[in-house]
Design a protein around this motif. Sequence first.
Motif, PDB file in Angstrom:
ATOM      1  N   GLY A 144       0.871  -0.966  -0.047  1.00 38.52           N
ATOM      2  CA  GLY A 144      -0.052   0.226  -0.109  1.00 38.52           C
ATOM      3  C   GLY A 144       0.767   1.347  -0.093  1.00 38.52           C
ATOM      4  N   THR A 222      -4.381   2.600  -6.854  1.00 38.16           N
ATOM      5  CA  THR A 222      -5.709   2.007  -6.777  1.00 38.16           C
ATOM      6  C   THR A 222      -6.312   2.153  -5.654  1.00 38.16           C
ATOM      7  N   ARG A 223      -7.717   1.779  -5.682  1.00 38.02           N
ATOM      8  CA  ARG A 223      -8.585   1.802  -4.431  1.00 38.02           C
ATOM      9  C   ARG A 223      -8.196   0.656  -3.475  1.00 38.02           C
ATOM     10  N   GLU A 224      -7.692  -0.607  -4.304  1.00 39.91           N
ATOM     11  CA  GLU A 224      -7.105  -1.756  -3.495  1.00 39.91           C
ATOM     12  C   GLU A 224      -5.912  -1.219  -2.551  1.00 39.91           C
ATOM     13  N   GLU A 225      -4.947  -0.714  -3.213  1.00 37.85           N
ATOM     14  CA  GLU A 225      -3.952  -0.389  -2.636  1.00 37.85           C
ATOM     15  C   GLU A 225      -4.281   0.765  -1.304  1.00 37.85           C
ATOM     16  N   LEU A 227      -6.823   0.375   0.409  1.00 38.04           N
ATOM     17  CA  LEU A 227      -7.474  -0.196   1.331  1.00 38.04           C
ATOM     18  C   LEU A 227      -6.519  -1.129   2.150  1.00 38.04           C
ATOM     19  N   ILE A 228      -5.514  -1.704   1.390  1.00 36.36           N
ATOM     20  CA  ILE A 228      -4.287  -2.283   1.829  1.00 36.36           C
ATOM     21  C   ILE A 228      -3.557  -1.511   2.849  1.00 36.36           C
ATOM     22  N   ASP A 231      -5.265  -1.404   5.925  1.00 34.39           N
ATOM     23  CA  ASP A 231      -5.137  -2.654   6.765  1.00 34.39           C
ATOM     24  C   ASP A 231      -3.623  -2.656   7.363  1.00 34.39           C
ATOM     25  N   ASN A 253     -11.163   8.748  -3.973  1.00 35.95           N
ATOM     26  CA  ASN A 253     -11.291   7.742  -2.571  1.00 35.95           C
ATOM     27  C   ASN A 253     -10.195   8.333  -1.543  1.00 35.95           C
ATOM     28  N   THR A 269      -6.703   8.356  -4.144  1.00 32.91           N
ATOM     29  CA  THR A 269      -6.747   7.705  -5.221  1.00 32.91           C
ATOM     30  C   THR A 269      -7.807   8.002  -6.123  1.00 32.91           C
TER      31      THR A 269
END
Length: 338
Positions: A144, A222-225, A227-228, A231, A253, A269
């Motif tokens: 992330g 990215t949004r996934e990053e 969120l990671i 985390d 985001n 992002t």
Amino acid sequence: MIKLLSHLSYVAITSPDVEASVDFYEKQVGLTVVDRVDGAVYLRCWGDYYRYSVVVLPGDEPSLATMAWRTSSPEALEEAVKRIEASGVSGEWFDGVSIGRAYRFTGPWGHSMTLHWEVERHQAPGNVASIFPDRPEKRSTVAGAPRQLDHVTVATSDVDAFAAWYNEVLGFRIMARTVLDEAPISVFSVLTTNEKSHDLGVVLDGSSRAGRVNHYAFWVDTREELLIAADVLMEHGTPIEYGPSIHGIGEQNFLYYREPSSLRIELNTGGYRNYVPDWTPNTWKPSLGSNNLYRNGAMPLSMTESFPPADGPSATEEGVPDEIKDALLNPYAVQGRG
Ligand SMILES: [Fe+2]
């Protein structure tokens, strides 16, 4: 007016515990240290093109020491300085670390700004040199980790006047603003030097302390990053202050947390790109979801804290008038809004 500024190049912040802050940036955010000069630590994101984008300086309180923009050309630097001085503000020239001859001034609301044309481009050491020609360095191995520095959001006693000065003197485009539902009070505005929705934000500061900062932000791809990254912070015991969610203004985001000095950091992002040269800024209301596109996640009180803390008994009191505080914190409560 010629285009004066191209993008935010670095932020310099102060921390009462430089090593604690640096350790946090290295382990939890994924920045790397590139230099240490006279007590200042220079850090970078893996995707920053220049040598550094964050400088941590020793200081009694968390604060923004300066925010730096690279100009569009050497001529643009000279022109920007002319315009600043013609407005009645004067600064000084100095030789900066890896940025050559630079100009630093304090704006009308107390914020230090540094302008420079020269830069030293990042040269990755062999072990982190990327196989891809356009990448300044390999992708970070910290989950992330942000690619780049993104924006800075300062605090000021007059949001619209602040935006007008940076628009008129330095050519920032004003992209949007937020005015309270209850009263004609501007509480937020975003400005940009490029296609991003903002590289400079401004929030209302009810305190009498000039030159404060609300947060600065990094960009992840990215949004996934994002969120990671949230985390990773949670696993390290670092609270998430607000988000993850999506802003109405800018449509990024977002995620907010604090570094060890208590200074607020944001991850962004997504969002739109806007190239319209004569853009007319729209006026949002908090009830329209200016902060939170889904209109379901009111901002926590702590988000009104800026840095350094204002004088007063409680950092969360901060001089923000009650009517503003109430309107900001619970903008979706009034029936019939929307
Ligand atoms: Fe922000």
